[in-house]
Design an enzyme around this catalytic site. Sequence first.
Site, mmCIF file in Angstrom:
data_model
loop_
_atom_site.group_PDB
_atom_site.id
_atom_site.type_symbol
_atom_site.label_atom_id
_atom_site.label_comp_id
_atom_site.label_asym_id
_atom_site.label_seq_id
_atom_site.Cartn_x
_atom_site.Cartn_y
_atom_site.Cartn_z
ATOM 1 N N SER A 34 0.817 -1.217 0.000
ATOM 2 C CA SER A 34 0.000 0.000 0.000
ATOM 3 C C SER A 34 0.850 1.265 0.000
ATOM 4 C CB SER A 34 -0.954 -0.011 1.202
ATOM 5 O OG SER A 34 -0.245 -0.149 2.421
ATOM 6 N N LYS A 85 7.456 5.253 17.383
ATOM 7 C CA LYS A 85 6.023 5.608 17.338
ATOM 8 C C LYS A 85 5.153 4.374 17.133
ATOM 9 C CE LYS A 85 5.148 5.145 12.738
ATOM 10 N NZ LYS A 85 3.951 4.618 12.041
ATOM 11 N N ASN A 142 -1.054 -0.542 13.905
ATOM 12 C CA ASN A 142 -0.514 -0.688 15.255
ATOM 13 C C ASN A 142 -1.554 -0.313 16.304
ATOM 14 O OD1 ASN A 142 2.434 -1.350 14.753
ATOM 15 N ND2 ASN A 142 2.224 0.505 13.529
#
Length: 339
Positions: free
Chosen positions: A15, A195, A260
């Site tokens: 993607s 992150k 996530n």
Amino acid sequence: MNQRNASMTVIGAGSYGTALAITLARNGHEVVLWGHDPEHIATLKRDRCNAAFLPDVPFPDTLHLESDLATALAASRNILVVVPSHVFGEVLRQIKPLMRPDARLVWATKGLEAETGRLLQDVAREALGDQIPLAVISGPTFAKELAAGLPTAISLASTDQTFADDLQQLLHCGKSFRVYSNPDFIGVQLGGAVKNVIAIGAGMSDGIGFGANARTALITRGLAEMSRLGAALGADPATFMGMAGLGDLVLTCTDNQSRNRRFGMMLGQGMDVQSAQEKIGQVVEGYRNTKEVRELAHRFGVEMPITEEIYQVLYCGKNAREAALTLLGRARKDERSSH
């Protein structure tokens, strides 16, 4: 298209790789997109879109699909690698003998090397040698929004100023894609790895039902962990207030487009790790990143309590609510302390 005249060859037709290729091609550049699965590439050629990930975005005419790696790498001196971090080194070793003598390499992969926790710059140098110019792009970018031409901004860092200038010119689009240069090569890489870990924690918090206050506290303290680790590695603390730090952290922790975050939410709701991974159906980078970031923190003596508790949930079977209570029960501290 001249066989050696493309502005960029993109390695990785998932993607994000597809979205970046579309963005470059939309800027008027000749772009070659390579994928490891010939059947997938044949489907992309036939459909002129990535129906699996970006079904509503047709390919510009200047985007060319290629399943032969040698042909793809011969097409341009500029190579953009967009693959999961756990195969990053393997892919670089695969492409090295096929790269042009004048090749320059940039990656959009976020994370650290699997098992070792090394920065991807170290992996790249080991695989490709010291002479090739390297660069990294990172920041708050969901593939669907980028491909759709919605406004997006990222950070770019490079070992070579000429390469950085060329990439900024190639990628930057005044209508939708803003590219900020940053000399902090370490910090831009590290933000994208940490992150992912904190986003899992934010998802857990929301999955438990703790609310916006808790999510915001977790993001803020997660940024502190990112900054402490970055300082130990020699990064510029200011980088973590930019696109590759705070920008990417906020995006990934607050929007359900983030794999996530969704993964963490499932864990917070009581689902086991394997079932949550299977339900996501794509790579959850933060799962591996958690182990790698934790190992890096231990190596440099940096205390990262949020990362530690997420590790305990992912790898040691700890319940998400218990992990949250452990964090809440920590001793009182000065907010500005280094631990």
